[in-house]
Motif scaffolding. Structure first.
Motif, PDB file in Angstrom:
ATOM      1  N   ASP A  55     -40.672   9.861 -13.631  1.00  0.00           N
ATOM      2  CA  ASP A  55     -41.355  10.014 -12.054  1.00  0.00           C
ATOM      3  C   ASP A  55     -42.600  10.504 -12.698  1.00  0.00           C
ATOM      4  OD1 ASP A  55     -38.559   9.964 -11.737  1.00  0.00           O
ATOM      5  OD2 ASP A  55     -38.616  10.295  -9.332  1.00  0.00           O
ATOM      6  N   GLU A  56     -41.891  11.712 -13.316  1.00  0.00           N
ATOM      7  CA  GLU A  56     -43.856  11.844 -14.349  1.00  0.00           C
ATOM      8  C   GLU A  56     -44.775  11.466 -15.393  1.00  0.00           C
ATOM      9  OE1 GLU A  56     -42.317  15.765 -15.334  1.00  0.00           O
ATOM     10  OE2 GLU A  56     -41.417  16.348 -13.565  1.00  0.00           O
ATOM     11  N   ILE A  94     -48.611   9.954 -13.770  1.00  0.00           N
ATOM     12  CA  ILE A  94     -49.509   9.792 -14.623  1.00  0.00           C
ATOM     13  C   ILE A  94     -50.668   9.000 -14.687  1.00  0.00           C
ATOM     14  CG2 ILE A  94     -50.057  10.796 -17.150  1.00  0.00           C
ATOM     15  CD1 ILE A  94     -48.334  13.052 -17.422  1.00  0.00           C
ATOM     16  N   ASP A  95     -49.577   7.738 -14.448  1.00  0.00           N
ATOM     17  CA  ASP A  95     -50.028   6.905 -14.556  1.00  0.00           C
ATOM     18  C   ASP A  95     -50.779   5.756 -13.447  1.00  0.00           C
ATOM     19  OD1 ASP A  95     -49.702   6.653 -17.317  1.00  0.00           O
ATOM     20  OD2 ASP A  95     -47.763   5.111 -16.919  1.00  0.00           O
ATOM     21  N   GLY A  96     -50.733   6.708 -12.267  1.00  0.00           N
ATOM     22  CA  GLY A  96     -50.594   6.367 -11.417  1.00  0.00           C
ATOM     23  C   GLY A  96     -50.034   5.466 -10.021  1.00  0.00           C
ATOM     24  N   ALA A  97     -48.832   5.568 -10.295  1.00  0.00           N
ATOM     25  CA  ALA A  97     -47.871   5.177  -9.740  1.00  0.00           C
ATOM     26  C   ALA A  97     -47.657   6.358  -7.752  1.00  0.00           C
ATOM     27  CB  ALA A  97     -46.404   4.695 -10.203  1.00  0.00           C
ATOM     28  N   GLY A  98     -47.492   5.496  -7.299  1.00  0.00           N
ATOM     29  CA  GLY A  98     -46.425   6.235  -5.935  1.00  0.00           C
ATOM     30  C   GLY A  98     -45.808   6.445  -6.075  1.00  0.00           C
ATOM     31  N   GLU A  99     -45.027   7.017  -4.443  1.00  0.00           N
ATOM     32  CA  GLU A  99     -43.324   6.573  -4.744  1.00  0.00           C
ATOM     33  C   GLU A  99     -43.080   5.985  -4.709  1.00  0.00           C
ATOM     34  OE1 GLU A  99     -42.076   9.627  -5.284  1.00  0.00           O
ATOM     35  OE2 GLU A  99     -44.124  10.812  -5.024  1.00  0.00           O
TER      36      GLU A  99
END
Length: 281
Positions: free
Chosen positions: A173-174, A178-183
């Motif tokens: 998840d982290e 860092i790559d800009g992904a949302g939940e």
């Protein structure tokens, strides 16, 4: 090397016990299957013979094509629509719920999950009257929605999927954040591909539970044409009580989908027994 030639009596006892249980479960199923291919005359006068002297299809043709009062094909179609729709809804609700309890942080999460698990202590039969009142209020009596919507958020299914998710390292998840992904992106692209084995098991539970349910559809359906197949078999028993071969044919038709589904999903069921099987270290 010392244990190589030693007989393991516990294993032998376990094997014999499981073999006996398999016989107890399989033999009646096989007997019912072959009986459905016997003529009524042979069943009544032929004594106890496991295999039919003459294999006939008249029981199936009578049920499927020649009897408007017991629309078995209609019941079968109703059950398929209800069970598939219910299973898809369960997958959506359970996967999102488990993701929230496993990965998201919000106030009262642990207390809410503990309360959710505590509801498993109550037998489902106590919910029948209030659930019927709710379904009746929405106008879902004699509607497939009466079976599709209730039970979509099964507590045990949420627990199973959450436990599976808990074994997925949160470093995934982290890295995605860092790559800009949302939940939502994390759920769809990181979590969802990993939890496919347990979701297939949940699908198996949801489909078979909906397909085999008898009490609830017997309460909410009184229109014969809208009934699923399980309460429909009860009508068959009332109409063909003196014709066991026809009853066996109807029962065999009813178990075909769940049997085929189990054959397809058994590999994933065994895989999901290890809750960390989807995670490669």
């Amino acid at each position: 090397m010392k244990n190589k030639g030693r007989i393991s009596y516990p294993k032998i006892a376990a094997f014999l016990f499981l073999f006996l249980m398999a016989i107890i479960w399989i033999v009646p199923l096989l007997w019912g299957g072959v009986t459905s291919f016997k003529s009524e005359m042979e069943f009544m006068t032929g004594g106890f013979k496991f295999l039919p002297a003459e294999w006939v299809m008249t029981n199936y043709t009578s049920l499927l094509f020649n009897n408007a009062s017991t629309p078995l094909i209609k019941w079968f179609t109703n059950s398929m629509v209800i069970s598939v729709s219910h299973t898809l809804l369960v997958l959506v609700v359970v996967s999102f719920s488990a993701f929230a309890y496993s990965r998201l942080q919000f106030k009262g999460k642990n207390q809410l999950f503990a309360f959710l698990m505590a509801t498993m202590m109550f037998p489902s039969v106590v919910n029948l009257i209030p659930l019927y009142k709710i379904v009746d209020t929405f106008g879902w009596v004699n509607s497939p929605l009466a079976m599709i919507v209730p039970g979509a958020s099964g507590v045990m299914n949420i627990f199973l999927v959450k436990q599976f998710m808990d074994n997925i390292p949160k470093e995934f998840d982290e890295a995605a954040r860092i790559d800009g992904a949302g939940e939502m992106t994390i759920f769809l692209r990181v979590i969802l591909p990993v939890i496919k084995p347990i979701l297939l098991v949940v699908s198996l539970f949801a489909f078979t539970g909906s397909w085999n349910d008898f009490l609830w559809p017997s309460i909410v359906f009184n229109d014969i044409d809208k009934m699923p197949i399980t309460p429909g078999l009860q009508l068959l028993q009332g109409m063909y009580q003196a014709q066991p071969t026809l009853l066996m044919a109807g029962a065999l038709v009813a178990i075909v989908p769940t049997f085929l589904l189990y054959l397809f999903a058994q590999k994933y069921f065994l895989e999901s027994m290890s809750l960390s099987s989807g995670v490669k270290g």
